[in-house]
Design an enzyme around this catalytic site. Structure first.
Site, short mmCIF file in Angstrom:
data_model
loop_
_atom_site.label_atom_id
_atom_site.label_comp_id
_atom_site.label_asym_id
_atom_site.label_seq_id
_atom_site.Cartn_x
_atom_site.Cartn_y
_atom_site.Cartn_z
N HIS A 179 -3.91 1.15 7.94
CA HIS A 179 -2.44 1.53 8.02
C HIS A 179 -2.16 2.64 6.96
O HIS A 179 -1.94 3.76 7.30
CB HIS A 179 -1.71 0.29 7.60
N GLU A 180 -2.99 2.41 5.77
CA GLU A 180 -2.80 3.64 4.74
C GLU A 180 -3.53 4.89 5.12
O GLU A 180 -3.28 5.90 4.65
CB GLU A 180 -3.28 3.03 3.26
N HIS A 208 -1.97 7.30 7.24
CA HIS A 208 -0.97 8.15 6.85
C HIS A 208 -1.75 9.49 6.45
O HIS A 208 -1.03 10.66 6.61
CB HIS A 208 -0.44 7.47 5.47
N CYS A 260 6.47 -0.51 6.47
CA CYS A 260 5.86 0.70 5.91
C CYS A 260 7.12 1.27 5.02
O CYS A 260 8.30 1.28 5.45
CB CYS A 260 5.60 1.77 6.82
N LEU A 261 6.86 1.50 3.89
CA LEU A 261 7.87 2.08 2.89
C LEU A 261 8.58 3.22 3.23
O LEU A 261 9.72 3.55 3.08
CB LEU A 261 7.36 2.19 1.70
N GLY A 280 0.88 -1.12 0.00
CA GLY A 280 -0.07 0.13 -0.24
C GLY A 280 1.12 1.41 0.13
O GLY A 280 2.04 1.24 0.53
N GLN A 285 3.02 10.00 1.39
CA GLN A 285 4.20 9.25 1.52
C GLN A 285 5.29 9.81 0.25
O GLN A 285 6.47 9.48 0.18
CB GLN A 285 4.13 7.77 1.47
NI NI Z 1 2.96 2.93 5.56
#
Ligand code: NI
Length: 181
Positions: free
Chosen positions: A148-149, A152, A106-107, A47, A52
């Site tokens: 999670h997304e 953000h 997480c990226l 995701g 991000q």
């Molecule tokens: Ni993330």
């Protein structure tokens, strides 16, 4: 299309509340989403949220493939899996507040994994690129990745959801925990 630079934990954009998108069907949103999908695939993520990639708008992309989910069939499996999905201006309602733990990455927090408890069963809604409403229920990894997304978009990273920071570990060390579960 382009691969975008991913902001890492500590960059102020990741702590910022993102703004609503006024026109989900606008060409610039389609361009952003295409770049987000390419960036997510390049980084092998499940995701990605627009903040991000340094864009403070309420846009997320995600997928919940079967191999990351519980092995179920029929209607329940749909709850646990999701095709590549674009959600604009998403909203989440908790169906069952009973928490379920799972490892997250997480990226924007490269190299780490953390054990996070989240509601196990949610309903979510948001708009697709065609401006049409998407409404689904989700469980398992599917429910986790959506929460999670969407975090953000409110400036939250998963470590701030963790109850026990001793379970914030390097990917290369996670095997020690998986053995003990
Ligand atoms: Ni993330």
């Amino acid at each position: 299309m382009a691969i975008l630079k991913i902001a890492r934990m500590g960059h102020p954009i990741l702590a910022t509340k993102a703004a609503q998108v006024s026109d989900p069907a606008a060409p610039e949103i389609r361009r952003l989403v295409n770049d987000m999908i390419e960036t997510m695939a390049d980084a092998n993520g499940a995701g990605l949220a627009a903040p991000q990639v340094h864009v403070p708008l309420r846009v997320v992309v995600f997928q919940a493939p079967g191999e990351r989910s519980n092995d179920l069939s029929g209607e329940e499996a749909f709850d646990h899996t999701a095709p590549l999905t674009v959600l604009i201006n998403p909203e989440i309602a908790v169906m069952d507040p009973k928490p379920e733990g799972g490892w997250e990455g997480c990226l924007s927090v490269p190299g780490l994994r953390g054990w996070v408890e989240r509601p196990a069963h949610i309903r979510y809604r948001g708009f697709g690129l065609d401006g049409k409403l998407i409404e689904r229920t989700a469980r398992g990894f599917h429910a986790r990745v959506v929460q999670h997304e969407c975090d953000h978009l409110d400036g939250r990273l998963y470590p701030s959801r963790m109850a026990d920071l001793s379970k914030l570990v390097f990917e290369s060390e996670i095997r020690h925990f998986q053995a003990a579960q």
